[in-house]
Design a protein around this motif. Structure first.
Motif, PDB file in Angstrom:
ATOM      1  N   GLN A   3      66.329  31.279   6.583  1.00 18.24           N
ATOM      2  CA  GLN A   3      65.082  31.419   5.934  1.00 18.24           C
ATOM      3  C   GLN A   3      64.422  32.853   6.674  1.00 18.24           C
ATOM      4  OE1 GLN A   3      62.275  28.420   6.523  1.00 18.24           O
ATOM      5  NE2 GLN A   3      60.993  29.132   4.713  1.00 18.24           N
TER       6      GLN A   3
ATOM      7  N   PRO B 129      61.740  36.023   6.428  1.00 18.61           N
ATOM      8  CA  PRO B 129      60.198  35.832   6.236  1.00 18.61           C
ATOM      9  C   PRO B 129      59.635  35.952   4.652  1.00 18.61           C
ATOM     10  CG  PRO B 129      60.734  37.422   8.076  1.00 18.61           C
ATOM     11  CD  PRO B 129      62.148  36.821   7.384  1.00 18.61           C
ATOM     12  N   GLY B 130      58.901  35.285   4.386  1.00 23.94           N
ATOM     13  CA  GLY B 130      58.388  35.120   3.025  1.00 23.94           C
ATOM     14  C   GLY B 130      59.384  34.814   1.954  1.00 23.94           C
TER      15      GLY B 130
ATOM     16  N   ALA C  84      67.624  36.466   9.532  1.00 24.00           N
ATOM     17  CA  ALA C  84      66.756  35.354   9.122  1.00 24.00           C
ATOM     18  C   ALA C  84      66.621  34.386  10.135  1.00 24.00           C
ATOM     19  CB  ALA C  84      67.522  34.665   8.002  1.00 24.00           C
TER      20      ALA C  84
ATOM     21  N   GLN D 248      67.191  32.759  15.692  1.00 18.34           N
ATOM     22  CA  GLN D 248      67.006  33.992  14.962  1.00 18.34           C
ATOM     23  C   GLN D 248      68.226  35.045  14.968  1.00 18.34           C
ATOM     24  OE1 GLN D 248      64.028  35.290  13.609  1.00 18.34           O
ATOM     25  NE2 GLN D 248      65.414  36.794  12.798  1.00 18.34           N
TER      26      GLN D 248
ATOM     27  N   THR E 219      69.032  38.804  13.673  1.00 18.57           N
ATOM     28  CA  THR E 219      68.308  40.066  13.335  1.00 18.57           C
ATOM     29  C   THR E 219      69.454  41.220  13.395  1.00 18.57           C
ATOM     30  OG1 THR E 219      66.540  39.577  14.232  1.00 18.57           O
ATOM     31  CG2 THR E 219      66.627  41.942  13.927  1.00 18.57           C
TER      32      THR E 219
END
Length: 124
Positions: free
Chosen positions: A38, A40-41, A91, A119, A121
């Motif tokens: 997932q 952000p947003g 995500a 997380q 990145t």
């Protein structure tokens, strides 16, 4: 069933990362283990899953050929090897288990237990 996902971090584009999902509790009830992510947003999306009995795997088109899901039943652990990562792979990654076959294993609604997320990145 309790799940713990770990192995996330910061990686450069084109690099690799391996995530692990360790399960404890009534793991014998597991039918399949899935990885989701997932950003952000965005909604949580399916990444890959592996059937516990025979190791059959399924992948989202966006990761096919780059990511590999595998299992080690003796350790109750499932891995997600991520190669050739790209910034769009950034995500929070979650692992989840489904206790039975159903028609929703390509979506979050088909799973019964979830880990806390790790997380990932990817820097460009």
């Amino acid at each position: 069933v309790q799940l713990q996902a770990f192995g996330g971090g910061l990686v450069q584009a084109g690099g690799s990362l391996r995530l692990s999902c360790a399960a404890s509790g009534q793991t014998f009830t597991t039918y399949t283990v899935g990885w989701f992510r997932q950003a952000p947003g965005k909604e949580r999306e399916f990444v890959a899953r592996i059937r516990r009995s025979d190791g059959r795997t399924y992948y989202a088109d966006s990761v096919k050929g780059r990511f590999t899901i595998s299992r080690e039943n003796a350790k109750n652990t499932v891995y997600l090897q991520m190669n050739s990562v790209a910034p769009e792979d950034t995500a929070v990654y979650y692992c989840a288990t489904a206790t039975r076959l159903n028609n929703y294993l390509g979506s979050a609604g088909g799973y019964d237990y979830w880990g806390q997320g790790t997380q990932v990145t990817v820097s460009s």
